[in-house]
Design a protein around this motif. Structure first.
Motif, short mmCIF file in Angstrom:
data_model
loop_
_atom_site.label_atom_id
_atom_site.label_comp_id
_atom_site.label_asym_id
_atom_site.label_seq_id
_atom_site.Cartn_x
_atom_site.Cartn_y
_atom_site.Cartn_z
N MET A 1 48.09 57.74 23.97
CA MET A 1 49.53 57.48 23.95
C MET A 1 49.94 56.92 22.58
SD MET A 1 51.78 54.84 26.30
CE MET A 1 51.31 55.66 27.82
N MET A 2 50.99 57.48 21.99
CA MET A 2 51.45 57.02 20.69
C MET A 2 52.09 55.64 20.81
SD MET A 2 53.16 60.36 18.91
CE MET A 2 53.66 59.32 17.53
N SER A 3 51.99 54.83 19.75
CA SER A 3 52.57 53.50 19.72
C SER A 3 53.77 53.46 18.79
CB SER A 3 51.53 52.47 19.26
OG SER A 3 50.45 52.40 20.17
N PHE A 4 54.66 52.54 19.07
CA PHE A 4 55.84 52.32 18.24
C PHE A 4 55.41 51.78 16.88
CE2 PHE A 4 59.13 49.30 16.80
CZ PHE A 4 60.19 50.18 16.63
N ALA A 5 56.03 52.27 15.80
CA ALA A 5 55.67 51.86 14.44
C ALA A 5 56.74 50.93 13.89
CB ALA A 5 55.51 53.08 13.54
N PRO A 6 56.46 49.63 13.77
CA PRO A 6 57.45 48.69 13.25
C PRO A 6 57.59 48.80 11.74
CG PRO A 6 55.42 47.53 13.70
CD PRO A 6 55.22 48.94 14.18
N ASP A 7 58.71 48.30 11.21
CA ASP A 7 58.94 48.25 9.77
C ASP A 7 58.01 47.21 9.14
OD1 ASP A 7 60.95 50.11 10.10
OD2 ASP A 7 62.51 48.58 10.27
N SER A 8 57.87 47.30 7.82
CA SER A 8 57.09 46.32 7.08
C SER A 8 58.02 45.30 6.42
CB SER A 8 56.25 47.01 6.00
OG SER A 8 55.32 47.90 6.59
N ARG A 35 64.00 58.19 20.82
CA ARG A 35 62.81 59.04 20.93
C ARG A 35 61.52 58.29 20.58
NH1 ARG A 35 66.66 61.75 18.23
NH2 ARG A 35 65.69 61.25 16.23
N ASP A 36 61.65 57.08 20.05
CA ASP A 36 60.45 56.32 19.67
C ASP A 36 59.67 55.88 20.90
OD1 ASP A 36 60.96 56.55 16.98
OD2 ASP A 36 62.02 54.64 16.84
N PRO A 37 58.34 55.79 20.78
CA PRO A 37 57.53 55.31 21.91
C PRO A 37 57.88 53.88 22.27
CG PRO A 37 56.16 56.30 20.19
CD PRO A 37 57.53 56.14 19.60
#
Length: 249
Positions: A1-8, A35-37
């Motif tokens: 399952m793909m994970s949400f990618a937070p900003d840096s 659409r984000d996980p």
């Protein structure tokens, strides 16, 4: 399952790391695409992403869990709550640039402007004036159009003569005074109180009469200690929270 990618982010070592991480992750969550996980990376992955310890990351996640933005499930992982309500923080920050950034990013409508007698409750700030320039603006979420606050500014007339109403639709008053008018701003004081919505505020913000609101008063001073502008803002209580950050250094 793909994970949400937070900003840096680039961390400021003068502020608590867990607080900065929680606020950055909070902004990423609230600004995510539909659409984000919903699943977040693991604590270890997030700690590596932000460059902090797992203990710091755990404290940041607890802050978001307490706010209702995420839920944590043993063996399954941590997930964004899709139905979590968006609440915008009102913060007292440490510089004029930070205040300008906090005030920006809203759709703004100028409802009216003109001159008026100095309100009795503001007379102490304008002891040498009988009249001030007034600006009344309604601001809302740029994506949804939902009204979130309305603001009344009371400005010294000699400054108002150099203010374009077009600028006030584009920018916060603080930026207009500093960058357009050329006012030498030295400090801004902020006061926030809990109140109940009066009929005008209820109508403008589309909330029931007597709903809880945040009543904010901001006073902008020049280097001589003279008030240049007093703004009174009514924020929707169900969309804003109030946060103060104190730097002990």
């Amino acid at each position: 399952m793909m994970s949400f990618a937070p900003d840096s982010i680039v961390l400021n070592r003068k502020l608590p790391l867990w607080y900065q991480v929680s606020q950055s992750l909070r902004a990423s969550i609230l600004g995510r695409s539909p659409r984000d996980p919903l699943r977040l990376p693991t604590e270890e992955q997030l700690a590596g992403h932000y460059g902090v310890s797992v203990l710091t990351m755990r404290q940041a996640l607890k802050e978001l869990e307490d706010e209702g933005l995420i839920s944590r499930h043993r063996r399954r992982g941590t997930f964004i709550e899709p139905a979590a309500r968006r609440g915008t923080p009102v913060r007292l920050l440490g510089s004029v640039d930070a205040i300008v950034a906090q005030q920006s990013g809203m759709a703004t409508e100028l409802l009216d402007h003109g001159t008026a007698a100095v309100p009795a409750e503001l007379a102490e700030f304008f002891p040498d004036l009988d009249e001030v320039a007034t600006y009344h603006r309604l601001r809302g979420d740029e994506k949804t159009g939902e009204p979130t606050n309305h603001a009344r500014n009371y400005v010294r007339p000699e400054l108002a003569a150099r203010i374009s109403t077009d600028d006030l639709v584009r920018w916060p008053m603080t930026k207009v005074l500093r960058d357009v008018v050329g006012a030498d701003i030295s400090r801004i004081t902020d006061t926030v109180q809990a109140r109940l919505a009066d009929p005008e505020t209820a109508r403008l913000l589309q909330v029931p009469l007597l709903s809880p609101i945040l009543h904010y008063t901001g006073i902008t001073y020049d280097t001589a200690g003279r008030p240049l502008d007093v703004v009174v803002i009514h924020y929707r209580g169900d969309r804003f929270s109030f946060t103060v950050t104190l730097d002990a250094t």
